[in-house]
Design a protein around this motif. Structure first.
Motif, mmCIF file in Angstrom:
data_model
loop_
_atom_site.group_PDB
_atom_site.id
_atom_site.type_symbol
_atom_site.label_atom_id
_atom_site.label_comp_id
_atom_site.label_asym_id
_atom_site.label_seq_id
_atom_site.Cartn_x
_atom_site.Cartn_y
_atom_site.Cartn_z
ATOM 1 N N ASP A 40 -13.870 -5.828 9.717
ATOM 2 C CA ASP A 40 -12.768 -4.879 9.484
ATOM 3 C C ASP A 40 -11.768 -4.792 10.623
ATOM 4 O O ASP A 40 -10.589 -4.506 10.400
ATOM 5 N N ARG A 90 -8.275 -4.584 -4.828
ATOM 6 C CA ARG A 90 -9.694 -4.255 -4.600
ATOM 7 C C ARG A 90 -9.956 -2.761 -4.692
ATOM 8 O O ARG A 90 -10.956 -2.330 -5.266
ATOM 9 N N ASP A 110 -7.703 -9.979 -3.595
ATOM 10 C CA ASP A 110 -6.313 -9.611 -3.303
ATOM 11 C C ASP A 110 -5.414 -9.643 -4.534
ATOM 12 O O ASP A 110 -4.186 -9.500 -4.409
ATOM 13 N N SER A 132 0.829 -1.206 0.000
ATOM 14 C CA SER A 132 0.000 0.000 0.000
ATOM 15 C C SER A 132 0.864 1.255 0.000
ATOM 16 O O SER A 132 0.421 2.320 -0.441
ATOM 17 N N SER A 189 -5.530 -7.753 3.828
ATOM 18 C CA SER A 189 -6.623 -6.934 4.349
ATOM 19 C C SER A 189 -7.949 -7.288 3.690
ATOM 20 O O SER A 189 -9.016 -7.083 4.255
ATOM 21 N N ALA A 190 -7.897 -7.848 2.483
ATOM 22 C CA ALA A 190 -9.107 -8.258 1.769
ATOM 23 C C ALA A 190 -9.911 -9.287 2.567
ATOM 24 O O ALA A 190 -11.140 -9.332 2.477
ATOM 25 N N ASP A 195 1.049 -1.654 -6.773
ATOM 26 C CA ASP A 195 1.577 -2.291 -5.567
ATOM 27 C C ASP A 195 3.103 -2.217 -5.464
ATOM 28 O O ASP A 195 3.684 -2.843 -4.565
ATOM 29 N N ASP A 240 -13.710 -1.743 -2.932
ATOM 30 C CA ASP A 240 -12.984 -1.565 -1.681
ATOM 31 C C ASP A 240 -13.334 -2.593 -0.609
ATOM 32 O O ASP A 240 -12.504 -2.926 0.233
ATOM 33 N N SER A 263 -3.942 -4.823 -1.287
ATOM 34 C CA SER A 263 -5.075 -3.900 -1.195
ATOM 35 C C SER A 263 -5.270 -3.110 -2.483
ATOM 36 O O SER A 263 -6.368 -2.648 -2.788
#
Lengths: 87, 87, 87, 87, 87
Positions: free
Chosen positions: D68, B62, B73, A59, D59-60, A73, B68, B59
């Protein structure tokens, strides 16, 4: 981050609209980093083929380039002038 | 990102509701990238079997697809027309 | 996180503006961690060459350093005084 | 994402409170994906031992499951009915 | 997530201020997971040396521990009582 060498580039005419205008470079990790996988990174510093660069992944790449919503990425975020410990 | 070839597809009828409508393709990294692991990526550019594509992971996948909140992934975000340094 | 040894440093004059002022150190994972890849991490604790450090990677690195918008994916966040189980 | 087979399960009575109610399954990547590492994933689709599944990581996983704030980094998000290219 | 065994601990007096009070444990992935790399994880469940634990990595670690702004990329989030498929 990793230190690597720019060894090529990628052209994609058909792509996600948020990638329009991005330059995609292929980076090979510097040998002594012991990373064998190459990566495609978006250029943020005007890097060219053959240059030794600093690459940020995850990120950090899109957020660091103020491209928070782009599918990026990996990004070249520095041109390496000098390094100690990678001989 | 990585450059890879679309070598297959996956069908999942029973899935997370946010994945309904997504096309799942299997991507094999291009040989000279030195990445042996294949991945399943959501198509964002109309890619087909046999095409050489650009894949974003993490991230960025998405968020870059404006999905979002989806459990995605990896995403195909470009069709590669030309590449230098991957021969 | 990983435990590693600072084995070098990287200088990049031309870089993303958010990286100005950051010190980039090369970290080699401690042998018994069984990680062969080195990494470049931003120093957050005044680490120097030869010191054994704790490195955080991913979004934790930039957010943990209050550099949320910087292209940083690894940071030295501790100097290791003692460790059990890494002999 | 990856395609894998559910080969086991994990029980943890003492755990982070946000994980209460989650089912933890062990997934072995499908052989032809060339990924040797197994992973523990939270089930989101009613998967059982022996089934071939689609797993999202990072995180997905937690965001895609509307969890979350949970410490979840992998989730089973589909049951694979059919796949081409993984033979 | 991964299943691993707590094999050690790390002490760092000089560290990022958000890490004060955290206990750093060294986790070795369970053999049959086929992951050779050890990791340093912050304890969230009162784990001790020798215990078999569940570890979450990435942003899930800090967010799952309500330590959103800390440089933490791995956390022990469960003590494993029983597991099927890891023999």
């Amino acid at each position: 981050m990793i230190v690597g060498k720019v060894v090529g580039s990628v052209v994609a005419t058909r792509k996600n609209e948020k990638l329009v205008g991005s330059k995609f470079l292929i980076v090979e990790p510097y040998k002594s980093m012991n990373i064998k996988e190459k990566m495609v990174a978006v250029d943020n510093v005007g890097a060219g083929i053959g240059e030794i660069v600093l690459v940020a992944t995850g990120s950090a790449a899109r957020i660091g380039l103020n491209l928070d919503n782009s599918p990026i990425d990996a990004a070249i975020v520095g041109i390496v002038d000098d390094a100690v410990g990678l001989e």
